[in-house]
Design a protein around this motif. Structure first.
Motif, PDB file in Angstrom:
ATOM      1  N   ILE A  28       0.828  -1.201   0.000  1.00  0.00           N
ATOM      2  CA  ILE A  28       0.000   0.000   0.000  1.00  0.00           C
ATOM      3  C   ILE A  28       0.865   1.256   0.000  1.00  0.00           C
ATOM      4  O   ILE A  28       2.034   1.224   0.386  1.00  0.00           O
ATOM      5  N   GLU A  29       0.265   2.359  -0.433  1.00  0.00           N
ATOM      6  CA  GLU A  29       0.961   3.638  -0.309  1.00  0.00           C
ATOM      7  C   GLU A  29       1.137   3.952   1.169  1.00  0.00           C
ATOM      8  O   GLU A  29       0.187   3.911   1.947  1.00  0.00           O
ATOM      9  N   LEU A  51       9.038   7.002   0.396  1.00  0.00           N
ATOM     10  CA  LEU A  51       9.589   8.336   0.607  1.00  0.00           C
ATOM     11  C   LEU A  51       8.641   9.420   0.090  1.00  0.00           C
ATOM     12  O   LEU A  51       9.043  10.571  -0.100  1.00  0.00           O
ATOM     13  N   GLY A  52       7.388   9.059  -0.137  1.00  0.00           N
ATOM     14  CA  GLY A  52       6.393  10.031  -0.559  1.00  0.00           C
ATOM     15  C   GLY A  52       6.713  10.691  -1.879  1.00  0.00           C
ATOM     16  O   GLY A  52       6.401  11.863  -2.083  1.00  0.00           O
ATOM     17  N   ARG A  53       7.327   9.908  -2.791  1.00  0.00           N
ATOM     18  CA  ARG A  53       7.733  10.445  -4.102  1.00  0.00           C
ATOM     19  C   ARG A  53       8.556  11.718  -3.946  1.00  0.00           C
ATOM     20  O   ARG A  53       8.384  12.688  -4.676  1.00  0.00           O
ATOM     21  N   GLY A  87      -0.698   8.917  -4.752  1.00  0.00           N
ATOM     22  CA  GLY A  87      -1.266   8.067  -5.797  1.00  0.00           C
ATOM     23  C   GLY A  87      -2.779   8.050  -5.723  1.00  0.00           C
ATOM     24  O   GLY A  87      -3.409   8.922  -5.105  1.00  0.00           O
ATOM     25  N   ASP A  88      -3.370   7.037  -6.346  1.00  0.00           N
ATOM     26  CA  ASP A  88      -4.820   6.961  -6.458  1.00  0.00           C
ATOM     27  C   ASP A  88      -5.471   6.348  -5.227  1.00  0.00           C
ATOM     28  O   ASP A  88      -4.838   5.585  -4.488  1.00  0.00           O
ATOM     29  N   ASN A  89      -6.750   6.661  -5.048  1.00  0.00           N
ATOM     30  CA  ASN A  89      -7.564   6.059  -3.993  1.00  0.00           C
ATOM     31  C   ASN A  89      -8.046   4.704  -4.484  1.00  0.00           C
ATOM     32  O   ASN A  89      -8.715   4.617  -5.520  1.00  0.00           O
ATOM     33  N   PRO A  90      -7.728   3.609  -3.774  1.00  0.00           N
ATOM     34  CA  PRO A  90      -8.120   2.277  -4.245  1.00  0.00           C
ATOM     35  C   PRO A  90      -9.623   2.077  -4.414  1.00  0.00           C
ATOM     36  O   PRO A  90     -10.055   1.215  -5.185  1.00  0.00           O
TER      37      PRO A  90
END
Length: 277
Positions: A166-167, A194-196, A270-273
Protein backbone atom coordinates in the motif's frame (compact mmCIF):
# COMPACT_ATOMS: atom_id res chain seq x y z
CA UNK A 1 30.31 1.50 4.95
CA UNK A 2 30.45 -2.22 4.11
CA UNK A 3 30.47 -3.25 0.47
CA UNK A 4 27.44 -5.46 0.95
CA UNK A 5 24.62 -5.13 3.44
CA UNK A 6 22.00 -7.82 3.86
CA UNK A 7 18.64 -6.74 5.32
CA UNK A 8 16.79 -8.92 7.82
CA UNK A 9 13.82 -10.99 6.75
CA UNK A 10 10.26 -11.06 8.02
CA UNK A 11 8.13 -14.20 8.02
CA UNK A 12 4.88 -14.24 6.04
CA UNK A 13 1.73 -16.02 7.19
CA UNK A 14 2.62 -18.95 4.91
CA UNK A 15 5.91 -19.41 6.79
CA UNK A 16 8.10 -18.10 3.96
CA UNK A 17 10.61 -15.27 4.43
CA UNK A 18 10.63 -11.89 2.70
CA UNK A 19 13.52 -9.41 3.01
CA UNK A 20 12.38 -6.35 4.93
CA UNK A 21 14.00 -3.96 2.43
CA UNK A 22 13.80 -4.55 -1.30
CA UNK A 23 14.36 -2.54 -4.44
CA UNK A 24 11.36 -1.09 -6.26
CA UNK A 25 11.75 -1.06 -10.06
CA UNK A 26 8.94 1.31 -11.05
CA UNK A 27 10.14 3.73 -13.74
CA UNK A 28 13.29 2.34 -15.39
CA UNK A 29 13.12 0.80 -18.87
CA UNK A 30 14.49 -2.69 -19.50
CA UNK A 31 18.12 -1.59 -19.90
CA UNK A 32 18.14 0.62 -16.84
CA UNK A 33 16.21 -1.98 -14.83
CA UNK A 34 18.79 -4.66 -15.67
CA UNK A 35 21.64 -2.42 -14.50
CA UNK A 36 19.72 -1.48 -11.34
CA UNK A 37 19.13 -5.14 -10.44
CA UNK A 38 22.81 -6.01 -10.97
CA UNK A 39 23.91 -3.08 -8.79
CA UNK A 40 21.31 -3.79 -6.11
CA UNK A 41 22.23 -7.45 -5.79
CA UNK A 42 25.93 -6.55 -5.65
CA UNK A 43 25.11 -4.12 -2.83
CA UNK A 44 23.28 -6.75 -0.81
CA UNK A 45 19.63 -6.49 -1.79
CA UNK A 46 17.89 -9.82 -2.11
CA UNK A 47 14.39 -8.61 -3.03
CA UNK A 48 13.28 -7.05 -6.32
CA UNK A 49 9.78 -5.67 -6.93
CA UNK A 50 8.43 -5.17 -10.45
CA UNK A 51 5.05 -5.45 -12.22
CA UNK A 52 3.61 -6.12 -15.64
CA UNK A 53 2.52 -2.47 -15.75
CA UNK A 54 6.11 -1.30 -15.31
CA UNK A 55 7.08 -2.77 -18.71
CA UNK A 56 10.50 -3.82 -17.44
CA UNK A 57 10.08 -7.44 -16.39
CA UNK A 58 12.46 -8.52 -19.17
CA UNK A 59 15.09 -6.14 -17.84
CA UNK A 60 14.65 -7.42 -14.32
CA UNK A 61 15.14 -10.99 -15.55
CA UNK A 62 18.24 -9.96 -17.49
CA UNK A 63 19.66 -8.30 -14.39
CA UNK A 64 19.05 -11.44 -12.33
CA UNK A 65 20.93 -13.53 -14.89
CA UNK A 66 23.80 -11.07 -15.18
CA UNK A 67 24.21 -10.89 -11.42
CA UNK A 68 25.11 -14.60 -11.14
CA UNK A 69 23.40 -14.68 -7.72
CA UNK A 70 21.69 -18.07 -7.31
CA UNK A 71 18.00 -17.77 -8.15
CA UNK A 72 16.89 -19.22 -4.82
CA UNK A 73 18.66 -16.37 -3.00
CA UNK A 74 16.62 -13.60 -4.65
CA UNK A 75 13.01 -12.79 -3.79
CA UNK A 76 11.20 -11.64 -6.95
CA UNK A 77 7.78 -9.96 -6.93
CA UNK A 78 5.59 -9.05 -9.89
CA UNK A 79 1.95 -8.06 -10.27
CA UNK A 80 -1.08 -8.58 -12.49
CA UNK A 81 -2.45 -5.35 -13.99
CA UNK A 82 -6.10 -4.31 -14.11
CA UNK A 83 -6.55 -5.06 -17.81
CA UNK A 84 -6.01 -8.73 -16.93
CA UNK A 85 -8.51 -9.13 -14.10
CA UNK A 86 -10.55 -12.31 -14.28
CA UNK A 87 -9.64 -15.97 -13.83
CA UNK A 88 -8.51 -16.91 -17.35
CA UNK A 89 -7.09 -13.48 -18.05
CA UNK A 90 -4.93 -13.52 -14.92
CA UNK A 91 -3.56 -16.97 -15.71
CA UNK A 92 -2.53 -15.78 -19.17
CA UNK A 93 -1.04 -12.59 -17.74
CA UNK A 94 1.05 -14.62 -15.30
CA UNK A 95 2.36 -16.74 -18.16
CA UNK A 96 3.42 -13.56 -19.98
CA UNK A 97 5.14 -12.18 -16.89
CA UNK A 98 7.00 -15.41 -16.23
CA UNK A 99 8.11 -15.52 -19.86
CA UNK A 100 9.26 -11.88 -19.78
CA UNK A 101 11.22 -12.47 -16.58
CA UNK A 102 12.68 -15.69 -17.97
CA UNK A 103 11.96 -17.47 -14.68
CA UNK A 104 10.35 -20.76 -13.73
CA UNK A 105 8.61 -19.20 -10.72
CA UNK A 106 8.21 -15.94 -8.82
CA UNK A 107 8.42 -15.63 -5.07
CA UNK A 108 5.42 -13.33 -4.77
CA UNK A 109 2.60 -12.53 -7.20
CA UNK A 110 0.24 -9.66 -6.40
CA UNK A 111 -3.01 -8.23 -7.67
CA UNK A 112 -1.87 -4.69 -8.45
CA UNK A 113 -5.20 -2.90 -7.72
CA UNK A 114 -8.63 -4.16 -6.64
CA UNK A 115 -10.51 -2.10 -9.27
CA UNK A 116 -13.87 -2.40 -7.47
CA UNK A 117 -15.79 -0.92 -10.41
CA UNK A 118 -14.74 -3.92 -12.50
CA UNK A 119 -15.65 -6.26 -9.63
CA UNK A 120 -13.39 -9.07 -10.84
CA UNK A 121 -10.73 -9.17 -8.15
CA UNK A 122 -12.24 -12.26 -6.49
CA UNK A 123 -11.96 -14.25 -9.74
CA UNK A 124 -8.47 -12.85 -10.20
CA UNK A 125 -7.54 -14.02 -6.71
CA UNK A 126 -8.81 -17.51 -7.51
CA UNK A 127 -6.40 -17.54 -10.45
CA UNK A 128 -3.58 -16.60 -8.07
CA UNK A 129 -4.60 -19.47 -5.80
CA UNK A 130 -4.30 -21.80 -8.81
CA UNK A 131 -0.85 -20.39 -9.64
CA UNK A 132 0.21 -20.94 -6.03
CA UNK A 133 -1.01 -24.52 -5.99
CA UNK A 134 0.81 -25.17 -9.26
CA UNK A 135 4.06 -24.01 -7.62
CA UNK A 136 4.72 -21.23 -10.08
CA UNK A 137 4.40 -18.58 -7.37
CA UNK A 138 5.68 -19.39 -3.90
CA UNK A 139 3.38 -16.82 -2.27
CA UNK A 140 0.49 -14.62 -3.33
CA UNK A 141 -0.70 -11.26 -2.11
CA UNK A 142 -2.40 -8.01 -3.00
CA UNK A 143 -1.60 -4.37 -3.51
CA UNK A 144 -3.74 -1.32 -2.72
CA UNK A 145 -6.50 -3.35 -1.05
CA UNK A 146 -8.68 -1.70 1.55
CA UNK A 147 -10.00 -3.74 4.51
CA UNK A 148 -13.40 -4.30 2.87
CA UNK A 149 -11.71 -5.68 -0.26
CA UNK A 150 -9.74 -8.08 1.91
CA UNK A 151 -12.83 -9.12 3.88
CA UNK A 152 -14.50 -10.12 0.65
CA UNK A 153 -11.52 -12.27 -0.28
CA UNK A 154 -11.67 -13.91 3.14
CA UNK A 155 -15.35 -14.71 2.64
CA UNK A 156 -15.23 -15.91 -0.98
CA UNK A 157 -11.82 -17.58 -1.41
CA UNK A 158 -9.59 -20.04 0.43
CA UNK A 159 -6.12 -18.56 0.83
CA UNK A 160 -5.24 -15.34 2.64
CA UNK A 161 -2.77 -12.88 1.10
CA UNK A 162 0.66 -12.83 2.69
CA UNK A 163 1.27 -9.17 1.85
CA UNK A 164 -0.76 -6.03 1.18
CA UNK A 165 1.39 -3.48 -0.63
CA UNK A 166 0.00 0.00 0.00
CA UNK A 167 0.96 3.64 -0.31
CA UNK A 168 2.66 4.50 2.97
CA UNK A 169 4.97 7.34 3.98
CA UNK A 170 5.13 10.01 6.71
CA UNK A 171 2.58 12.21 4.94
CA UNK A 172 0.15 9.33 4.42
CA UNK A 173 0.62 6.75 7.17
CA UNK A 174 -2.41 4.60 6.25
CA UNK A 175 -2.83 3.54 9.87
CA UNK A 176 -6.25 1.89 9.56
CA UNK A 177 -5.09 -0.40 6.75
CA UNK A 178 -1.83 -1.19 8.56
CA UNK A 179 -3.71 -2.13 11.70
CA UNK A 180 -6.18 -4.30 9.79
CA UNK A 181 -3.32 -6.06 7.99
CA UNK A 182 -1.61 -6.78 11.31
CA UNK A 183 -4.83 -8.09 12.87
CA UNK A 184 -5.24 -10.49 9.94
CA UNK A 185 -1.62 -11.67 9.89
CA UNK A 186 -0.85 -9.89 6.63
CA UNK A 187 2.44 -8.03 6.23
CA UNK A 188 2.24 -4.39 5.19
CA UNK A 189 4.57 -3.48 2.35
CA UNK A 190 5.11 0.22 1.66
CA UNK A 191 5.20 1.61 -1.84
CA UNK A 192 6.19 5.24 -2.32
CA UNK A 193 7.93 4.95 1.07
CA UNK A 194 9.59 8.34 0.61
CA UNK A 195 6.39 10.03 -0.56
CA UNK A 196 7.73 10.44 -4.10
CA UNK A 197 10.38 12.78 -2.73
CA UNK A 198 8.09 14.90 -0.56
CA UNK A 199 9.87 13.78 2.61
CA UNK A 200 12.99 15.67 1.54
CA UNK A 201 11.09 18.95 1.95
CA UNK A 202 10.30 18.34 5.63
CA UNK A 203 12.20 20.51 8.10
CA UNK A 204 11.23 18.13 10.92
CA UNK A 205 12.75 15.16 9.11
CA UNK A 206 15.86 17.19 8.35
CA UNK A 207 16.26 17.88 12.09
CA UNK A 208 15.92 14.19 12.94
CA UNK A 209 18.43 13.34 10.20
CA UNK A 210 20.90 15.88 11.58
CA UNK A 211 20.42 14.51 15.09
CA UNK A 212 21.37 10.98 13.97
CA UNK A 213 23.95 12.07 11.36
CA UNK A 214 21.90 10.34 8.68
CA UNK A 215 20.08 11.31 5.52
CA UNK A 216 16.36 12.03 5.47
CA UNK A 217 15.86 8.91 3.35
CA UNK A 218 17.62 6.78 5.96
CA UNK A 219 15.46 8.23 8.73
CA UNK A 220 12.25 7.46 6.86
CA UNK A 221 13.33 3.96 5.86
CA UNK A 222 14.36 3.28 9.45
CA UNK A 223 10.90 4.51 10.55
CA UNK A 224 9.29 1.96 8.21
CA UNK A 225 11.53 -0.79 9.57
CA UNK A 226 10.65 0.03 13.17
CA UNK A 227 6.93 -0.02 12.29
CA UNK A 228 7.44 -3.56 11.00
CA UNK A 229 6.79 -2.68 7.36
CA UNK A 230 8.39 -4.27 4.36
CA UNK A 231 9.75 -1.36 2.34
CA UNK A 232 10.77 -1.06 -1.33
CA UNK A 233 12.47 2.29 -2.01
CA UNK A 234 13.27 3.02 -5.65
CA UNK A 235 16.73 3.92 -6.89
CA UNK A 236 18.94 3.31 -9.90
CA UNK A 237 22.02 4.87 -8.26
CA UNK A 238 24.43 2.47 -6.53
CA UNK A 239 25.39 4.92 -3.78
CA UNK A 240 21.76 5.68 -3.01
CA UNK A 241 20.98 1.96 -2.93
CA UNK A 242 23.71 1.47 -0.32
CA UNK A 243 22.44 4.42 1.69
CA UNK A 244 18.88 3.10 1.71
CA UNK A 245 20.03 -0.28 2.95
CA UNK A 246 22.34 1.06 5.66
CA UNK A 247 19.72 1.66 8.36
CA UNK A 248 20.33 -1.13 10.86
CA UNK A 249 22.96 0.42 13.11
CA UNK A 250 20.84 3.15 14.70
CA UNK A 251 17.37 3.51 16.20
CA UNK A 252 14.77 6.25 16.42
CA UNK A 253 13.58 7.35 19.84
CA UNK A 254 10.03 8.06 20.96
CA UNK A 255 10.38 11.77 20.24
CA UNK A 256 11.43 10.95 16.69
CA UNK A 257 8.39 8.73 16.25
CA UNK A 258 6.09 11.36 17.74
CA UNK A 259 7.46 13.97 15.35
CA UNK A 260 6.94 11.67 12.37
CA UNK A 261 3.42 10.74 13.48
CA UNK A 262 2.60 14.45 13.42
CA UNK A 263 3.61 14.68 9.75
CA UNK A 264 0.41 12.86 8.73
CA UNK A 265 -1.58 14.99 6.28
CA UNK A 266 -3.92 12.39 4.78
CA UNK A 267 -2.70 13.36 1.32
CA UNK A 268 -2.01 10.52 -1.09
CA UNK A 269 0.57 10.78 -3.84
CA UNK A 270 -1.27 8.07 -5.80
CA UNK A 271 -4.82 6.96 -6.46
CA UNK A 272 -7.56 6.06 -3.99
CA UNK A 273 -8.12 2.28 -4.24
CA UNK A 274 -11.87 2.72 -3.82
CA UNK A 275 -12.04 4.99 -6.86
CA UNK A 276 -9.24 3.85 -9.15
CA UNK A 277 -10.34 1.83 -12.17
Amino acid sequence: MPTTLHPPVLVQNDGLPIPQIGLGIYGPDDNEAADAVVNALATGYRSIDTAAFYLNEAGVGEGLRRSCIPREEVHVTTKVWGDDHGYDEALKAFDRSLSSLGLEYVDLYLIHWPLPAKDRYVDTWRALERILRDGRAKSIGVSNFQPHHLERLFADTEIRPVVNQIELHPGFQNEAVREFNAEQGILTQAWSPLGRGRVFESADLMKIAQKHSRSVAQIVIRWHVELGNVVIPKSVTPERMKENLNVFDFTLDENDHKTIRNLETGARTGDNPDLFG
